[in-house]
Design a protein around this motif. Structure first.
Motif, PDB file in Angstrom:
ATOM      1  N   PRO A  27    -110.081  66.057 -22.365  1.00 30.33           N
ATOM      2  CA  PRO A  27    -111.071  64.979 -22.453  1.00 30.33           C
ATOM      3  C   PRO A  27    -111.122  64.114 -21.193  1.00 30.33           C
ATOM      4  CG  PRO A  27    -109.168  64.465 -23.816  1.00 30.33           C
ATOM      5  CD  PRO A  27    -108.951  65.839 -23.258  1.00 30.33           C
ATOM      6  N   PRO A  28    -112.324  63.779 -20.741  1.00 28.87           N
ATOM      7  CA  PRO A  28    -112.472  62.877 -19.599  1.00 28.87           C
ATOM      8  C   PRO A  28    -112.290  61.429 -20.041  1.00 28.87           C
ATOM      9  CG  PRO A  28    -114.626  63.488 -20.408  1.00 28.87           C
ATOM     10  CD  PRO A  28    -113.613  64.248 -21.229  1.00 28.87           C
ATOM     11  N   GLY A  29    -112.066  60.554 -19.089  1.00 23.57           N
ATOM     12  CA  GLY A  29    -111.956  59.127 -19.391  1.00 23.57           C
ATOM     13  C   GLY A  29    -113.328  58.471 -19.428  1.00 23.57           C
ATOM     14  N   PRO A  30    -113.364  57.180 -19.774  1.00 25.27           N
ATOM     15  CA  PRO A  30    -114.641  56.456 -19.774  1.00 25.27           C
ATOM     16  C   PRO A  30    -115.266  56.441 -18.378  1.00 25.27           C
ATOM     17  CG  PRO A  30    -112.944  55.193 -20.895  1.00 25.27           C
ATOM     18  CD  PRO A  30    -112.264  56.346 -20.239  1.00 25.27           C
ATOM     19  N   SER A  31    -116.586  56.384 -18.324  1.00 32.02           N
ATOM     20  CA  SER A  31    -117.299  56.358 -17.046  1.00 32.02           C
ATOM     21  C   SER A  31    -118.581  55.550 -17.205  1.00 32.02           C
ATOM     22  CB  SER A  31    -117.643  57.777 -16.603  1.00 32.02           C
ATOM     23  OG  SER A  31    -118.461  57.741 -15.452  1.00 32.02           O
ATOM     24  N   TRP A  32    -118.892  54.755 -16.191  1.00 30.09           N
ATOM     25  CA  TRP A  32    -120.128  53.980 -16.206  1.00 30.09           C
ATOM     26  C   TRP A  32    -121.274  54.765 -15.581  1.00 30.09           C
ATOM     27  CZ3 TRP A  32    -120.245  50.047 -19.298  1.00 30.09           C
ATOM     28  CH2 TRP A  32    -119.062  49.391 -19.597  1.00 30.09           C
ATOM     29  N   ASN A  33    -120.999  55.992 -15.128  1.00 33.12           N
ATOM     30  CA  ASN A  33    -122.024  56.751 -14.424  1.00 33.12           C
ATOM     31  C   ASN A  33    -121.801  58.249 -14.653  1.00 33.12           C
ATOM     32  OD1 ASN A  33    -124.182  57.253 -12.773  1.00 33.12           O
ATOM     33  ND2 ASN A  33    -123.054  56.950 -10.872  1.00 33.12           N
ATOM     34  N   VAL A  34    -122.055  58.734 -15.860  1.00 34.39           N
ATOM     35  CA  VAL A  34    -121.858  60.149 -16.184  1.00 34.39           C
ATOM     36  C   VAL A  34    -123.043  60.940 -15.642  1.00 34.39           C
ATOM     37  CG1 VAL A  34    -121.569  61.832 -18.023  1.00 34.39           C
ATOM     38  CG2 VAL A  34    -120.541  59.572 -18.250  1.00 34.39           C
ATOM     39  N   ALA A  35    -122.741  61.880 -14.751  1.00 38.01           N
ATOM     40  CA  ALA A  35    -123.776  62.713 -14.134  1.00 38.01           C
ATOM     41  C   ALA A  35    -123.976  63.993 -14.947  1.00 38.01           C
ATOM     42  CB  ALA A  35    -123.365  63.063 -12.708  1.00 38.01           C
ATOM     43  N   PRO A  36    -125.122  64.653 -14.778  1.00 38.71           N
ATOM     44  CA  PRO A  36    -125.392  65.886 -15.521  1.00 38.71           C
ATOM     45  C   PRO A  36    -124.416  67.024 -15.239  1.00 38.71           C
ATOM     46  CG  PRO A  36    -127.426  64.989 -14.660  1.00 38.71           C
ATOM     47  CD  PRO A  36    -126.308  64.184 -14.070  1.00 38.71           C
ATOM     48  N   THR A  37    -123.600  66.930 -14.209  1.00 41.77           N
ATOM     49  CA  THR A  37    -122.666  68.017 -13.900  1.00 41.77           C
ATOM     50  C   THR A  37    -121.242  67.738 -14.380  1.00 41.77           C
ATOM     51  OG1 THR A  37    -122.263  67.036 -11.744  1.00 41.77           O
ATOM     52  CG2 THR A  37    -123.965  68.727 -11.866  1.00 41.77           C
ATOM     53  N   GLN A  38    -121.001  66.595 -15.014  1.00 37.35           N
ATOM     54  CA  GLN A  38    -119.655  66.231 -15.447  1.00 37.35           C
ATOM     55  C   GLN A  38    -119.392  66.676 -16.879  1.00 37.35           C
ATOM     56  OE1 GLN A  38    -120.086  62.015 -14.467  1.00 37.35           O
ATOM     57  NE2 GLN A  38    -118.349  62.268 -13.081  1.00 37.35           N
ATOM     58  N   ASN A  39    -118.106  66.879 -17.194  1.00 35.18           N
ATOM     59  CA  ASN A  39    -117.705  67.231 -18.550  1.00 35.18           C
ATOM     60  C   ASN A  39    -117.710  65.998 -19.443  1.00 35.18           C
ATOM     61  OD1 ASN A  39    -117.332  69.878 -17.849  1.00 35.18           O
ATOM     62  ND2 ASN A  39    -115.167  69.647 -17.464  1.00 35.18           N
ATOM     63  N   VAL A  40    -118.205  66.147 -20.667  1.00 37.26           N
ATOM     64  CA  VAL A  40    -118.271  65.045 -21.631  1.00 37.26           C
ATOM     65  C   VAL A  40    -117.871  65.554 -23.015  1.00 37.26           C
ATOM     66  CG1 VAL A  40    -120.055  63.736 -20.408  1.00 37.26           C
ATOM     67  CG2 VAL A  40    -120.726  65.463 -22.047  1.00 37.26           C
ATOM     68  N   PRO A  41    -117.360  64.672 -23.876  1.00 39.18           N
ATOM     69  CA  PRO A  41    -117.038  65.100 -25.240  1.00 39.18           C
ATOM     70  C   PRO A  41    -118.305  65.174 -26.095  1.00 39.18           C
ATOM     71  CG  PRO A  41    -116.414  62.813 -24.924  1.00 39.18           C
ATOM     72  CD  PRO A  41    -116.903  63.312 -23.602  1.00 39.18           C
ATOM     73  N   ILE A  42    -118.415  66.236 -26.860  1.00 38.90           N
ATOM     74  CA  ILE A  42    -119.534  66.448 -27.782  1.00 38.90           C
ATOM     75  C   ILE A  42    -118.941  66.588 -29.184  1.00 38.90           C
ATOM     76  CG2 ILE A  42    -121.462  67.960 -28.396  1.00 38.90           C
ATOM     77  CD1 ILE A  42    -121.782  66.701 -25.639  1.00 38.90           C
ATOM     78  N   VAL A  43    -119.471  65.850 -30.154  1.00 46.50           N
ATOM     79  CA  VAL A  43    -118.987  65.953 -31.527  1.00 46.50           C
ATOM     80  C   VAL A  43    -119.747  67.059 -32.233  1.00 46.50           C
ATOM     81  CG1 VAL A  43    -118.763  64.753 -33.730  1.00 46.50           C
ATOM     82  CG2 VAL A  43    -118.350  63.526 -31.597  1.00 46.50           C
ATOM     83  N   ALA A  44    -119.003  67.954 -32.889  1.00 45.06           N
ATOM     84  CA  ALA A  44    -119.620  69.105 -33.563  1.00 45.06           C
ATOM     85  C   ALA A  44    -119.106  69.218 -34.982  1.00 45.06           C
ATOM     86  CB  ALA A  44    -119.300  70.386 -32.789  1.00 45.06           C
ATOM     87  N   GLU A  45    -119.989  69.601 -35.902  1.00 46.28           N
ATOM     88  CA  GLU A  45    -119.605  69.893 -37.279  1.00 46.28           C
ATOM     89  C   GLU A  45    -119.590  71.398 -37.482  1.00 46.28           C
ATOM     90  OE1 GLU A  45    -121.127  66.221 -40.046  1.00 46.28           O
ATOM     91  OE2 GLU A  45    -122.291  68.047 -39.993  1.00 46.28           O
ATOM     92  N   ARG A  46    -118.544  71.888 -38.084  1.00 46.22           N
ATOM     93  CA  ARG A  46    -118.483  73.302 -38.453  1.00 46.22           C
ATOM     94  C   ARG A  46    -118.691  73.377 -39.957  1.00 46.22           C
ATOM     95  NH1 ARG A  46    -114.816  73.095 -34.163  1.00 46.22           N
ATOM     96  NH2 ARG A  46    -115.545  74.382 -32.463  1.00 46.22           N
ATOM     97  N   LEU A  47    -119.534  74.276 -40.395  1.00 48.12           N
ATOM     98  CA  LEU A  47    -120.027  74.248 -41.764  1.00 48.12           C
ATOM     99  C   LEU A  47    -119.235  74.978 -42.843  1.00 48.12           C
ATOM    100  CD1 LEU A  47    -123.822  74.435 -41.040  1.00 48.12           C
ATOM    101  CD2 LEU A  47    -122.431  72.446 -41.573  1.00 48.12           C
ATOM    102  N   PRO A  48    -118.160  75.676 -42.572  1.00 45.46           N
ATOM    103  CA  PRO A  48    -117.460  76.228 -43.742  1.00 45.46           C
ATOM    104  C   PRO A  48    -116.937  75.093 -44.612  1.00 45.46           C
ATOM    105  CG  PRO A  48    -116.157  76.548 -41.764  1.00 45.46           C
ATOM    106  CD  PRO A  48    -117.469  75.980 -41.338  1.00 45.46           C
ATOM    107  N   THR A  49    -116.819  75.349 -45.872  1.00 45.53           N
ATOM    108  CA  THR A  49    -116.360  74.307 -46.788  1.00 45.53           C
ATOM    109  C   THR A  49    -114.856  74.196 -46.704  1.00 45.53           C
ATOM    110  OG1 THR A  49    -118.187  74.913 -48.201  1.00 45.53           O
ATOM    111  CG2 THR A  49    -116.499  73.547 -49.182  1.00 45.53           C
TER     112      THR A  49
END
Length: 80
Positions: A27-49
């Motif tokens: 995970p990357p740290g906080p940033s005031w200027n996230v560019a389109p080429t930087q890694n960012v956290p994305i929240v995802a739901e997986r649907l199996p019960t």
């Protein structure tokens, strides 16, 4: 500066807000200027019960579908 945004919270804050279980990747740290080429956290739901919520580290932005074709064409032109 098109497509930039602020990620003012730590990834751990994002996990607790969405009650996510884990982070896949570094995970990357906080940033005031996230560019389109930087890694960012994305929240995802997986649907199996039961539903599993996790964060995945991905590159922000989008890939141009023509970029791979243009790179291939450039390689062909450079060889000749």
């Amino acid at each position: 500066m098109c497509g930039r945004y602020v990620m003012s919270k730590a990834t751990s804050d994002l996990l607790s807000h969405f009650e996510a279980k884990e982070v896949e990747g570094s995970p990357p740290g906080p940033s005031w200027n996230v560019a389109p080429t930087q890694n960012v956290p994305i929240v995802a739901e997986r649907l199996p019960t039961p539903v599993e919520v996790s964060a995945v580290i991905l590159r922000a932005g989008r890939e141009d579908p023509m970029s791979a074709l243009l790179q291939d064409a450039k390689r062909l032109l450079d060889k000749g």
